[in-house]
Scaffold this active site. Sequence first.
Site, PDB file in Angstrom:
ATOM      1  N   CYS A   1       4.204  -8.582  42.361  1.00 15.19           N
ATOM      2  CA  CYS A   1       4.074  -9.769  42.974  1.00 15.19           C
ATOM      3  C   CYS A   1       5.668 -10.014  42.923  1.00 15.19           C
ATOM      4  CB  CYS A   1       3.173 -11.006  42.732  1.00 15.19           C
ATOM      5  SG  CYS A   1       3.547 -12.462  43.471  1.00 15.19           S
TER       6      CYS A   1
ATOM      7  N   CYS B   1       6.280 -13.933  43.712  1.00 16.14           N
ATOM      8  CA  CYS B   1       6.757 -14.670  42.337  1.00 16.14           C
ATOM      9  C   CYS B   1       8.321 -13.706  41.695  1.00 16.14           C
ATOM     10  CB  CYS B   1       6.120 -14.716  41.469  1.00 16.14           C
ATOM     11  SG  CYS B   1       4.049 -14.572  42.661  1.00 16.14           S
ATOM     12  N   ASP B   2       8.335 -13.398  41.784  1.00 27.14           N
ATOM     13  CA  ASP B   2       9.717 -12.524  40.723  1.00 27.14           C
ATOM     14  C   ASP B   2      11.210 -11.798  41.501  1.00 27.14           C
ATOM     15  OD1 ASP B   2       7.000 -13.324  39.199  1.00 27.14           O
ATOM     16  OD2 ASP B   2       6.876 -11.211  38.934  1.00 27.14           O
TER      17      ASP B   2
END
Length: 310
Positions: A132, A135-136
């Site tokens: 992701c 997200c990261d």
Amino acid sequence: MEKVVIIGSGCAGLTAAIYAARSNLSPVVLTGIQPGGLLTTTSTVENYPGFPEGVEGYELMVRMQKQAERFGARMKLLQPLEAVDLSKRPFVLTVDGERMETETLIIATGASHRHLGFENERLLEKKGVTYCATCDGAWPMFRNQPLVVVGGGDSACEEASYLTRFGSQIFLIHRRDSLRASKIMAERVLAHPKITPVWDSVVTDILDPKLDKVTAVRIKNVKTGKETDLPCAGVFVAVGHVPNTQLFKGMLDMDENGYLKPARGTAMNIPGVFVAGDCADHVYRQAITAAGSGCSAAIDAERFLASVNV
Ligand code: NAP
């Protein structure tokens, strides 16, 4: 005793909740461990009707949840569904150690990221391997470093575009020589000066001798068989999804890949069980089609309840 329990809180589950709640069925939504589903991990959603400027995936899901709650849907947040007994009605669910009975069940459990499936991928997860970018991607370890995205679909293109904000160069490794992604996404990616496609290639390993962090991917050209190591600080895997249906194995009809197979409309082979969204759809898999099938499942559940005089 509940009338409708909905498992899952992505587009399908929350749309089912809006419709069931507006039919005064006071549905319970088991959100699962990722309330809002996979869309909460995406960036801007540009193709959901009604949002001409696009909408953040997270915001879209928060809005859907509020809309469902406004009409009386009840969210059970983050409580694990441990067991399901569909052998007779009412169906029995075990949620976080507690027994719950329901007349109907709408399964909207979605799908999870597919993994490449080798050992170092698992060992280096969160040490440079991720599923992701939203997200990261902003982690310091990825800043101004070469990054790899694996896959050729819309997700891979979306990840690659997003990562151009952080990485020095993005290598998009795809096993064929043309992208599966929609035309607009593919064109955007291929025109980006920071994105380099690596065609006809598969990742065969992810390297760090000490497994402390990702330093390179080993890639193999499937046409020539030649293997090379490509230095990078991060590997973003975007090779599709697997349906979250393991809990229903042996109870409900599913295809060889685990996608639930309704008997008619959204109705499963057990009367009173309905299905919606990506756990039953390997063809369209869009936010809007998931929402549409959630609506259908709620209407089917309501009609079923009326037919059995509940
Ligand atoms: P997808 O369309 O199934 O694409 C998966 C990609 O990974 C394909 O290019 C596939 O290669 C490749 N792949 C699969 N297994 C692999 C393996 N073991 N090793 C290497 N490569 C592998 O999945 P997705 O991109 O996650 O998209 C899923 C659905 O969500 C699609 O319907 C998509 O349109 C939708 N989506 C839409 C948006 C948007 O519109 N904003 C964003 C994300 C996703 P092949 O091409 O050779 O099969």
